[in-house]
Motif scaffolding. Structure first.
Motif, PDB file in Angstrom:
ATOM      1  N   GLY A   9       0.843  -1.200   0.000  1.00 22.12           N
ATOM      2  CA  GLY A   9       0.000   0.000   0.000  1.00 22.12           C
ATOM      3  C   GLY A   9       0.869   1.236   0.000  1.00 22.12           C
ATOM      4  O   GLY A   9       2.024   1.201  -0.456  1.00 22.12           O
ATOM      5  N   TYR A  10       0.334   2.330   0.514  1.00 23.22           N
ATOM      6  CA  TYR A  10       1.067   3.598   0.523  1.00 23.22           C
ATOM      7  C   TYR A  10       2.400   3.446   1.269  1.00 23.22           C
ATOM      8  O   TYR A  10       3.421   3.975   0.847  1.00 23.22           O
ATOM      9  CB  TYR A  10       0.206   4.701   1.155  1.00 23.22           C
ATOM     10  CG  TYR A  10      -0.944   5.093   0.261  1.00 23.22           C
ATOM     11  CD1 TYR A  10      -0.800   6.117  -0.662  1.00 23.22           C
ATOM     12  CD2 TYR A  10      -2.162   4.409   0.315  1.00 23.22           C
ATOM     13  CE1 TYR A  10      -1.834   6.466  -1.509  1.00 23.22           C
ATOM     14  CE2 TYR A  10      -3.207   4.755  -0.525  1.00 23.22           C
ATOM     15  CZ  TYR A  10      -3.044   5.786  -1.436  1.00 23.22           C
ATOM     16  OH  TYR A  10      -4.070   6.120  -2.286  1.00 23.22           O
ATOM     17  N   VAL A  11       2.390   2.705   2.366  1.00 22.19           N
ATOM     18  CA  VAL A  11       3.624   2.547   3.136  1.00 22.19           C
ATOM     19  C   VAL A  11       4.524   1.466   2.527  1.00 22.19           C
ATOM     20  O   VAL A  11       5.722   1.676   2.304  1.00 22.19           O
ATOM     21  CB  VAL A  11       3.304   2.208   4.611  1.00 22.19           C
ATOM     22  CG1 VAL A  11       4.562   1.782   5.356  1.00 22.19           C
ATOM     23  CG2 VAL A  11       2.684   3.416   5.291  1.00 22.19           C
ATOM     24  N   ASP A  30       2.131  -9.104  -2.024  1.00 19.32           N
ATOM     25  CA  ASP A  30       0.784  -8.627  -1.698  1.00 19.32           C
ATOM     26  C   ASP A  30      -0.223  -9.713  -2.070  1.00 19.32           C
ATOM     27  O   ASP A  30       0.006 -10.491  -3.000  1.00 19.32           O
ATOM     28  CB  ASP A  30       0.473  -7.320  -2.453  1.00 19.32           C
ATOM     29  CG  ASP A  30      -0.593  -6.490  -1.750  1.00 19.32           C
ATOM     30  OD1 ASP A  30      -0.262  -5.422  -1.201  1.00 19.32           O
ATOM     31  OD2 ASP A  30      -1.778  -6.933  -1.727  1.00 19.32           O
ATOM     32  N   LYS A  35      -3.345  -5.987  -8.193  1.00 23.07           N
ATOM     33  CA  LYS A  35      -2.345  -4.976  -7.872  1.00 23.07           C
ATOM     34  C   LYS A  35      -0.937  -5.472  -8.245  1.00 23.07           C
ATOM     35  O   LYS A  35      -0.144  -4.757  -8.862  1.00 23.07           O
ATOM     36  CB  LYS A  35      -2.419  -4.714  -6.370  1.00 23.07           C
ATOM     37  CG  LYS A  35      -1.912  -3.401  -5.912  1.00 23.07           C
ATOM     38  CD  LYS A  35      -2.236  -3.262  -4.415  1.00 23.07           C
ATOM     39  CE  LYS A  35      -2.065  -1.863  -3.942  1.00 23.07           C
ATOM     40  NZ  LYS A  35      -2.361  -1.699  -2.528  1.00 23.07           N
ATOM     41  N   LEU A  84       1.211  -3.725   6.697  1.00 21.50           N
ATOM     42  CA  LEU A  84      -0.156  -4.220   6.496  1.00 21.50           C
ATOM     43  C   LEU A  84      -1.177  -3.292   7.152  1.00 21.50           C
ATOM     44  O   LEU A  84      -0.837  -2.539   8.076  1.00 21.50           O
ATOM     45  CB  LEU A  84      -0.253  -5.624   7.107  1.00 21.50           C
ATOM     46  CG  LEU A  84       0.618  -6.661   6.382  1.00 21.50           C
ATOM     47  CD1 LEU A  84       0.805  -7.917   7.232  1.00 21.50           C
ATOM     48  CD2 LEU A  84      -0.008  -7.018   5.037  1.00 21.50           C
ATOM     49  N   THR A  86      -3.972  -1.784   9.552  1.00 26.62           N
ATOM     50  CA  THR A  86      -4.398  -1.956  10.950  1.00 26.62           C
ATOM     51  C   THR A  86      -5.641  -1.092  11.149  1.00 26.62           C
ATOM     52  O   THR A  86      -5.618  -0.110  11.904  1.00 26.62           O
ATOM     53  CB  THR A  86      -3.294  -1.535  11.945  1.00 26.62           C
ATOM     54  OG1 THR A  86      -2.771  -0.241  11.551  1.00 26.62           O
ATOM     55  CG2 THR A  86      -2.159  -2.520  11.985  1.00 26.62           C
ATOM     56  N   THR A 121       1.186   0.731  11.989  1.00 26.89           N
ATOM     57  CA  THR A 121       0.921   1.433  13.252  1.00 26.89           C
ATOM     58  C   THR A 121       0.118   0.495  14.150  1.00 26.89           C
ATOM     59  O   THR A 121      -1.002   0.111  13.808  1.00 26.89           O
ATOM     60  CB  THR A 121       0.132   2.725  12.959  1.00 26.89           C
ATOM     61  OG1 THR A 121       0.892   3.492  12.019  1.00 26.89           O
ATOM     62  CG2 THR A 121      -0.096   3.531  14.222  1.00 26.89           C
ATOM     63  N   GLU A 149       6.364   3.856  10.822  1.00 25.86           N
ATOM     64  CA  GLU A 149       6.647   4.708   9.671  1.00 25.86           C
ATOM     65  C   GLU A 149       6.017   6.084   9.876  1.00 25.86           C
ATOM     66  O   GLU A 149       4.883   6.193  10.295  1.00 25.86           O
ATOM     67  CB  GLU A 149       6.086   4.047   8.401  1.00 25.86           C
ATOM     68  CG  GLU A 149       6.335   4.826   7.143  1.00 25.86           C
ATOM     69  CD  GLU A 149       7.796   5.240   7.006  1.00 25.86           C
ATOM     70  OE1 GLU A 149       8.660   4.359   6.974  1.00 25.86           O
ATOM     71  OE2 GLU A 149       8.080   6.459   6.941  1.00 25.86           O
ATOM     72  N   GLU A 153       1.760  10.941   3.174  1.00 28.50           N
ATOM     73  CA  GLU A 153       1.350  10.787   1.783  1.00 28.50           C
ATOM     74  C   GLU A 153       1.490  12.138   1.092  1.00 28.50           C
ATOM     75  O   GLU A 153       1.248  13.182   1.691  1.00 28.50           O
ATOM     76  CB  GLU A 153      -0.105  10.299   1.714  1.00 28.50           C
ATOM     77  CG  GLU A 153      -0.224   8.833   2.089  1.00 28.50           C
ATOM     78  CD  GLU A 153      -1.662   8.344   2.181  1.00 28.50           C
ATOM     79  OE1 GLU A 153      -2.546   8.968   1.585  1.00 28.50           O
ATOM     80  OE2 GLU A 153      -1.877   7.338   2.871  1.00 28.50           O
ATOM     81  N   LYS A 264      -8.079   6.995  12.794  1.00 25.70           N
ATOM     82  CA  LYS A 264      -7.994   5.656  13.390  1.00 25.70           C
ATOM     83  C   LYS A 264      -6.934   5.600  14.497  1.00 25.70           C
ATOM     84  O   LYS A 264      -7.107   4.895  15.485  1.00 25.70           O
ATOM     85  CB  LYS A 264      -7.733   4.596  12.307  1.00 25.70           C
ATOM     86  CG  LYS A 264      -6.285   4.369  11.942  1.00 25.70           C
ATOM     87  CD  LYS A 264      -6.131   3.140  11.059  1.00 25.70           C
ATOM     88  CE  LYS A 264      -4.742   3.034  10.465  1.00 25.70           C
ATOM     89  NZ  LYS A 264      -3.622   3.041  11.387  1.00 25.70           N
ATOM     90  N   ARG A 329      -9.489   8.076   1.934  1.00 24.33           N
ATOM     91  CA  ARG A 329      -9.965   7.451   3.170  1.00 24.33           C
ATOM     92  C   ARG A 329     -10.265   8.523   4.220  1.00 24.33           C
ATOM     93  O   ARG A 329      -9.421   9.372   4.490  1.00 24.33           O
ATOM     94  CB  ARG A 329      -8.927   6.439   3.685  1.00 24.33           C
ATOM     95  CG  ARG A 329      -8.819   5.217   2.759  1.00 24.33           C
ATOM     96  CD  ARG A 329      -7.783   4.239   3.226  1.00 24.33           C
ATOM     97  NE  ARG A 329      -6.423   4.645   2.917  1.00 24.33           N
ATOM     98  CZ  ARG A 329      -5.343   3.889   3.133  1.00 24.33           C
ATOM     99  NH1 ARG A 329      -5.490   2.686   3.652  1.00 24.33           N
ATOM    100  NH2 ARG A 329      -4.138   4.324   2.827  1.00 24.33           N
TER     101      ARG A 329
END
Ligand code: NAD
Length: 436
Positions: A9-11, A30, A35, A84, A86, A121, A149, A153, A264, A329
Motif C-alpha cells: 500500500g502507501y507505506v 501482496d 495490484k 499491512l 491496521t 501502526t 513509519e 502521503e 484511526k 480514506r
C-alpha cells in the motif's frame, strides 16, 4: 541486503521502492493479485509524487520485484517488513488480524534467522504478540522489531529518503546491527536513528499522530471562536506560530482532519488507554471536536440557504483528504457529499487525483468534471474541501462565466479576503471574516 516487504500500500510500496533505491534487493508481496499484476507490468497502483522515477529505475535494474507468493518472497530475505493494514475494529481498537495472520503464515515458512519488522501502526504490546506467534509455530530464531513509519502521503518519497528520525524498537543486538546498516544511507545528514524498547517505539507512533491531530483540532477550535468574536485566525496563527515552542507548522484550520491515519490512530490510542484503565480525556475531546468540525461547511451552507438545500447544485473542488494524494480514506469531502445528497442537493466535483477512487465508491451519485472550471457549470455555489495548488490561484474571470452565483464556501482558506471583496464574492471561510 535482501529484503521482503509484505503489503504494497502507501507505506509498503514506498518502503520497498526506497529500500531498493539504496541498492538492496527487495521483493514486495501482496495478496491483491490485480495490484501485483499491475506492478509486475510497471504500473504504480497509487498516486505518490516522485515515486514513479524510483519505481521504474529499480524495476529496470532488477532490484525491485513483486509477487503474490509469500514463500518465494521471504525465502532469501534477511529482513521482512510488514506494512499491512491496521484498521479500526468495531470497538475502535486497532484490528491486528492482518499482522497476526501474516506473522502466522511467515512463521510456518521460515527456515533460517530473520528480522521481522513491523512497519504498521500498532498498539503497545504487538511486538510481543507477533513474537508469541513465531514461538508457537517455529523453533527457528527470529527477532521482532518495531519500526513505525512516519512518512506523509504526498511527500512520502522524500520523507522516507530523508527522515527526520528513524525509530527502532528492539531488545536484540543482532537486529539492531542489521537495522542500523539498512537505515544508515537514509540518515547521512545526521538525523538520528532512535533505538528504544519495542513498547516505547510502538507508542511513539501513536503519540506523534495523536499530538498532530490535537494541534490541528486546537486550531480548529480557535478558528471557530475567531468567527464568533470577530478575530482573524490567520493573524492569530501567525501570532502564535512565531513562538518556537509552538512552531509554524500544522496550525492551519480547516474542516476536520481525515485520512487513513489520524482518525484511526487517535481512536486506537484512546481505546488502548481505556484497556489499560487510563481515561485519555484529551483525545476523547479531540475526536468529539473533529466530528463537529466536519460539519462546519455544511452548517454554513444550511444557514445561508435557510435550511433548504433541495434542488440546489454545488461544485466541489477537492476530494482527497489532502493535496498531492489520491487517498480518499476518511476525507472530509466524503462527509460533505453525503450531507449534500441527504439534503436533496446535487454535486459536480473535480479533484486532480482523487476522482477514480471516489467514482469507485459513489459511482454516479455525483458528477465528475474534466477540470475545475467545468465543475462550476450551473453551480449555485463553489465548495472547497482540499487545498490542491491548482485551486489556489484560479482564473476568477473564467469562474464567473460558469458559476451561477459568486458564492464560495472555502474549507481551506485559500483566498485573500480583500481580493474576494474586490471581486464581489460572497466568501465564507474558516475562522475569518465573512465577506458578503
Ligand atoms: P494500505 O491499505 O494502503 O495497504 C495495505 C496493503 O496490504 C494492501 O495492498 C493490501 O492488499 C495488502 N495486504 C493485506 N493483507 C495482506 C497479506 N496478508 N499479505 C500481503 N499483503 C496484504 O495501507 P497503508 O496506508 O500502506 O498502511 C499500512 C500501515 O502503515 C497501517 O498500519 C497504517 O496505519 C500505517 N501507516 C500509514 C501511513 C500512510 O500515510 N498511509 C503512514 C504511516 C503509517
Amino acid at each position: 541486503m535482501k529484503i521482503a516487504v509484505i503489503g504494497t500500500g502507501y507505506v509498503g510500496l514506498v518502503t520497498g521502492t526506497c529500500l531498493a533505491e539504496t541498492g538492496n534487493n527487495v521483493i514486495c508481496v501482496d495478496v491483491n493479485e490485480a495490484k501485483v499484476h499491475k506492478m509486475q507490468h510497471g504500473e504504480i497502483p497509487i498516486y505518490e509524487p516522485g515515486l514513479d522515477v524510483l519505481f521504474h529505475r529499480n524495476i529496470a535494474q532488477k532490484r525491485l520485484t513483486f509477487t503474490t507468493d509469500l514463500a518465494a518472497g521471504i525465502k532469501d530475505a534477511q529482513i521482512i517488513f510488514m506494512a499491512l493494514p491496521t484498521p479500526p475494529g468495531g470497538d475502535g481498537a486497532a484490528d491486528l488480524s492482518y499482522i497476526l495472520g501474516a506473522a502466522k503464515d511467515i512463521s510456518k515458512l521460515v527456515t533460517d534467522y530473520k528480522v521481522i519488522v513491523n512497519k504498521s501502526t500498532v498498539p503497545v504490546g504487538t511486538a510481543d504478540k507477533v513474537q508469541a506467534v513465531f514461538t508457537e509455530n517455529t523453533s527457528v530464531e527470529i527477532d521482532v522489531v518495531s519500526n513505525p513509519e512516519f512518512l506523509r502521503e504526498g511527500v512520502a518519497v522524500d520523507d522516507f529518503m530523508k527522515p527526520d528520525r528513524v525509530v527502532i524498537g528492539t531488545s536484540s543486538e543482532k537486529a539492531k546491527k542489521l537495522m542500523s546498516e539498512l537505515y544508515g544511507p537514509y540518515v547521512r545528514q545526521g538525523n538520528p536513528i532512535l533505538f528504544m524498547d519495542e513498547r516505547s517505539s510502538e507508542l511513539t507512533k501513536y503519540a506523534a499522530n495523536s499530538f498532530l491531530a490535537t494541534k490541528i483540532t486546537f486550531m480548529n477550535e480557535v478558528a471557530n471562536l475567531c468567527e464568533i468574536v470577530g478575530a482573524d485566525v490567520d493573524a492569530v496563527r501567525r501570532g502564535i506560530g512565531s513562538d518556537e515552542r509552538i512552531g509554524k507548522r500544522f496550525l492551519f484550520p480547516g474542516i476536520g482532519y481525515g485520512g487513513s491515519c489520524f482518525p484511526k490512530d487517535v481512536q486506537a490510542l484512546a481505546k488502548s488507554a481505556d484497556e489499560h484503565k487510563y481515561n485519555f480525556k484529551l483525545l476523547k475531546a479531540v475526536m468529539d471536536v473533529n466530528e463537529k468540525q466536519k460539519t462546519v461547511l455544511v452548517d454554513k451552507l444550511l444557514k445561508y440557504y435557510k435550511g433548504d438545500l433541495k434542488g440546489k447544485h454545488f461544485a466541489l473542488w477537492g476530494l482527497a483528504f489532502k493535496p498531492e494524494t489520491d487517498d480518499i480514506r476518511e476525507a472530509p469531502a466524503l462527509y460533505i457529499i453525503d450531507e449534500l445528497l441527504k439534503n436533496g442537493a446535487t454535486v459536480t466535483t473535480f479533484d486532480p487525483e482523487g476522482m477514480a477512487n471516489v467514482k469507485a465508491l459513489l459511482g454516479d451519485k455525483i458528477e465528475y468534471a474534466e477540470d475545475q472550471y467545468a465543475a462550476l457549470k450551473g453551480a449555485d455555489a463553489l465548495l472547497i474541501a482540499t487545498e490542491w495548488s491548482v485551486f489556489r490561484n484560479p482564473d476568477f474571470e473564467k469562474m464567473e462565466e460558469t458559476l451561477t452565483n459568486k458564492v464560495v464556501f472555502d474549507g481551506r482558506n485559500l483566498y485573500d479576503l480583500q481580493k474576494m471583496v474586490d471581486l464581489g464574492y460572497y466568501y465564507n471561510s474558516v475562522g475569518r471574516k465573512l465577506i458578503d
